[in-house]
Scaffold this motif. Structure first.
Motif, PDB file in Angstrom:
ATOM      1  N   LYS A   1       0.817  -1.209   0.000  1.00 57.07           N
ATOM      2  CA  LYS A   1       0.000   0.000   0.000  1.00 57.07           C
ATOM      3  C   LYS A   1       0.853   1.262   0.000  1.00 57.07           C
ATOM      4  O   LYS A   1       0.398   2.315   0.454  1.00 57.07           O
ATOM      5  CB  LYS A   1      -0.912  -0.006   1.237  1.00 57.07           C
TER       6      LYS A   1
ATOM      7  N   ARG B   1       1.694   3.274  -2.318  1.00 58.14           N
ATOM      8  CA  ARG B   1       1.124   4.423  -3.048  1.00 58.14           C
ATOM      9  C   ARG B   1      -0.079   5.013  -2.304  1.00 58.14           C
ATOM     10  O   ARG B   1      -0.306   6.217  -2.357  1.00 58.14           O
ATOM     11  CB  ARG B   1       0.739   4.007  -4.466  1.00 58.14           C
ATOM     12  N   GLU B   2      -0.821   4.140  -1.608  1.00 59.44           N
ATOM     13  CA  GLU B   2      -1.940   4.663  -0.803  1.00 59.44           C
ATOM     14  C   GLU B   2      -1.416   5.507   0.352  1.00 59.44           C
ATOM     15  O   GLU B   2      -2.025   6.517   0.723  1.00 59.44           O
ATOM     16  CB  GLU B   2      -2.784   3.520  -0.250  1.00 59.44           C
TER      17      GLU B   2
ATOM     18  N   LEU C   1      -0.597   8.675  -1.037  1.00 60.98           N
ATOM     19  CA  LEU C   1      -1.817   9.453  -1.259  1.00 60.98           C
ATOM     20  C   LEU C   1      -2.268  10.133   0.036  1.00 60.98           C
ATOM     21  O   LEU C   1      -2.655  11.313   0.027  1.00 60.98           O
ATOM     22  CB  LEU C   1      -2.941   8.534  -1.761  1.00 60.98           C
ATOM     23  N   LEU C   2      -2.217   9.381   1.144  1.00 62.33           N
ATOM     24  CA  LEU C   2      -2.634   9.953   2.421  1.00 62.33           C
ATOM     25  C   LEU C   2      -1.808  11.187   2.739  1.00 62.33           C
ATOM     26  O   LEU C   2      -2.331  12.222   3.175  1.00 62.33           O
ATOM     27  CB  LEU C   2      -2.482   8.918   3.555  1.00 62.33           C
ATOM     28  N   GLY C   3      -0.488  11.085   2.476  1.00 64.26           N
ATOM     29  CA  GLY C   3       0.372  12.242   2.685  1.00 64.26           C
ATOM     30  C   GLY C   3      -0.037  13.382   1.779  1.00 64.26           C
ATOM     31  O   GLY C   3      -0.092  14.545   2.196  1.00 64.26           O
TER      32      GLY C   3
ATOM     33  N   LEU D   1       4.303   7.821  -3.888  1.00 66.24           N
ATOM     34  CA  LEU D   1       3.405   7.906  -5.047  1.00 66.24           C
ATOM     35  C   LEU D   1       4.114   7.451  -6.322  1.00 66.24           C
ATOM     36  O   LEU D   1       3.486   6.954  -7.249  1.00 66.24           O
ATOM     37  CB  LEU D   1       2.917   9.351  -5.220  1.00 66.24           C
TER      38      LEU D   1
END
Lengths: 225, 411
Positions: free
Chosen positions: B295, B297-298, B301-303, B408
């Motif tokens: 996860k 990349r997720e 994304l959260l960052g 990312l």
């Protein structure tokens, strides 16, 4: 009005001044951006085009505060860009959507609000409204895996607008979509930004998409022109 | 609900999907460890509890003995009644005897009990399975069940009792006849040693057999509910040690070494079985580390959405915590289910392997005892949850260190 030279104004949502970025590739220093300055006013739409490897994504990452420039200054709404302001100030749309696969479309949109501070009834209502505006009201409970590429990107657009940001940065949002779907997503993005008075910086390869923005810039040899 | 908790729950239990395999395996690992701990500690606690119960139910919580014989038991009983915490007391005499029935001999322990006082201290009547304690008098005897079976004695059988005094006199060429007693009851405590080698007679019969006169060997004491046996024993010693030349010991003190060994075994089992949870925690850590990689990349994304590194870390810590809580809850529940059906399972197992008698002979109890102490369960729960949560720390640290832009960009 975007400019390659900084021209601070009270209505500027984004001011980048003299951004420079160098990467180390083995022992070689690779200068990707050299002296990039950009100013975006509220509600303005700006497209940035450039060849592959010209540094478009690097620029977007710098503008989003995800990466730090070697030299230069970045302001969001006249204040230094800091990670803790990102959720409130920025919406980002990526080429690869980056939806969280364990959550349905509504929860993905709401995630932006959760990270900003909470997802109450008002936020839930706004998320539903946004999904309606991107044409996915009926797909709110669908997981990303159950959505097409275009639908996923529309969810990502709704997520980017969830916190009513001042600025949306879109990094090749149609890169993974077919032409027709890509056109629809761009229309949607531009339309929603126009409606909500949100500034937009659109990085794209596509000349037609770039032309739909109020201002068009090209990134060449590490500088904007 | 803070979003790290929300996201942790979503990642463990995704919307519209079945229980994810990774979550199931992680929870199962912790649950198995906790279940084994609950069962083992409860069985060890059961042994302790049964031994305590057996001692207390047959001897009371405090035993008072003289330097030699207690010549005036009435005075000692009267003095004991004045000691705070003493609820009841009963004198006893004890020894060994040779008994014989239809030329089958046995050498059981023999105990003389005061019928007027015994029930207030040791509810022996409860253990009489055949016949009744009320039928016991100076010409009768109650045998332990396995002893009776060994001798072939039943209700109404007459057995001959030779005491050491009698044997001593016979050795001096005196003509002495053994004491004949009629069996009026069979008792079964549930402890193999007592059930195979103890005989109950009246105190007077025992005094006759041993030539004690009015003297007794000791007094068993039942303490008031909630009173501390050691404290009552101390109080007895403080008030009666000099005046009556007697010394009191609580059942805990009298069995100190044995109880220490039992506690040591229990602690060792707890220590060793905790490693099962530690191993399960490594599996949780490994799964979460894989999740961090999967996860990446997720996380990026959260960052990008504005999440702080400590919030990302909290998300993975929470996953460890939730796995720990779910695994612990399941483990405790499974442990109690097993404990509930333990005797059925053991019966099936021993029937299959033909080892029913071995169980009773070696473990002293006819049924597998279990006693679950609340503090043991609390300790197991705390250990399991803390260890599982700690397992989430390394993945959490890895996740927090990821830079959004690099995450990312990752493939």
């Amino acid at each position: 009005m975007p400019a390659t030279a900084l021209n601070p104004a009270s209505s500027s949502v984004l001011s980048a001044d003299g951004l420079r970025k160098t990467y180390l590739s083995g022992v070689q220093r690779l200068q990707v951006l050299s002296d990039v300055s950009l100013e975006v006013a509220a509600g303005e739409s700006v497209s940035i085009r450039g060849e592959s490897g010209s540094g478009k994504s690097t620029l977007i990452n710098l503008l989003a505060g995800l990466d730090a420039p070697d030299v230069g200054r970045l302001l969001w709404f006249g204040q230094p860009a800091t990670p803790d302001r990102r959720a409130e100030f920025l919406g980002i749309v990526f080429q690869s959507f980056y939806l969280i696969p364990e959550m349905d479309a509504l929860a993905n949109v709401l995630m932006a609000a959760r990270i900003r501070g909470g997802a109450g009834a008002a936020e839930r209502s706004r998320a539903r409204d946004l999904l309606g505006r991107v044409g996915l009201a009926e797909r709110a409970t669908h997981l990303p895996a159950q959505l097409s590429g275009g639908e996923r990107q529309r969810v990502a657009v709704a997520r980017a607008l969830m916190n009513a940001p001042k600025l949306v940065l879109a990094d090749e949002p149609t890169g993974n979509l077919d032409e027709r779907t890509g056109d629809a997503v761009i229309e949607l993005l531009l339309g929603l930004c126009r409606e909500t008075g949100t500034a937009l910086v659109l990085v794209t390869h596509n000349v037609a998409h770039a032309a739909k923005c109020a201002h068009q810039l090209t990134l060449r040899d590490g500088t904007l022109c | 609900m803070p979003w790290p908790i929300y996201l942790a729950l979503k990642q463990l239990f995704p919307t519209g999907r079945r229980f994810p395999f990774f979550t199931l395996i992680s929870i199962t690992g912790v649950a198995l460890g906790v279940m084994l701990l609950v069962i083992s500690i409860s069985v060890m606690g059961g042994f302790q509890h049964e031994i305590r119960k057996m001692i207390v139910d047959t001897q009371g919580e405090v035993q008072v003995r003289g330097e030699g014989l207690i010549a005036d038991p009435a005075a000692v009983l009267a003095a004991l009644a004045q000691v705070p915490g003493v609820a009841a007391a009963t004198p006893f005499a004890e020894g060994v005897a040779l008994i014989e029935h239809e030329r089958k001999p046995a050498y059981p322990g023999i105990q003389g009990i005061d019928l007027a006082r015994i029930e207030a201290v040791a509810p022996l009547g409860r253990f009489v399975r055949v016949g009744s304690l009320d039928d016991l008098d100076d010409d009768t005897v109650i045998l332990s069940s396995q002893l009776a079976a060994g001798l072939g004695a039943r209700l109404g059988s007459r057995i001959e009792v030779y005491s050491p005094l009698l044997l001593e006199k016979m050795k001096n060429d005196e003509v002495m006849l053994p004491r004949e007693l009629t069996v009026v009851g069979l008792f079964e405590v549930g402890h193999q040693q007592l059930d195979s080698s103890l005989v109950l007679v009246t105190l007077r019969t025992m005094q006759d057999l041993y030539g004690l006169g009015p003297a007794v060997h000791g007094v068993n004491v039942r303490i008031a509910p909630g009173a501390d046996p050691d404290a009552v024993a101390r109080a007895v010693n403080e008030t009666m040690l000099r005046a009556h030349r007697v010394q009191a010991r609580s059942w805990i003190e009298a069995n100190e070494d044995f109880l220490f060994v039992l506690q040591l075994e229990k602690n060792m089992i707890f220590f060793l079985l905790t490693f099962i949870i530690v191993v399960a925690a490594f599996s949780v850590a490994s799964s979460l580390l894989i999740a961090v990689v999967r996860k990446t990349r997720e996380i990026g994304l959260l960052g990008a959405l504005g999440a702080k590194p400590r919030q990302v870390a909290a998300c993975f810590c929470c996953q460890g915590l939730f796995i720990g809580v779910a695994g612990t809850a399941a483990g405790v529940a499974l442990g109690f289910v097993f404990l509930h059906f333990r005797n059925d399972m053991i019966r099936i197992f021993t029937q299959l392997t033909g080892s029913e008698e071995v169980l009773a002979r070696f473990y002293q109890f006819s049924r597998l005892p279990a006693h679950t102490a609340r503090e043991d369960i609390v300790l197991i729960i705390v250990c399991a949850v803390v260890i599982s949560t700690l397992a989430g720390l390394l993945p959490a640290w890895r996740a927090a260190r990821l830079k959004p832009v690099e995450a990312l960009r990752s493939e």
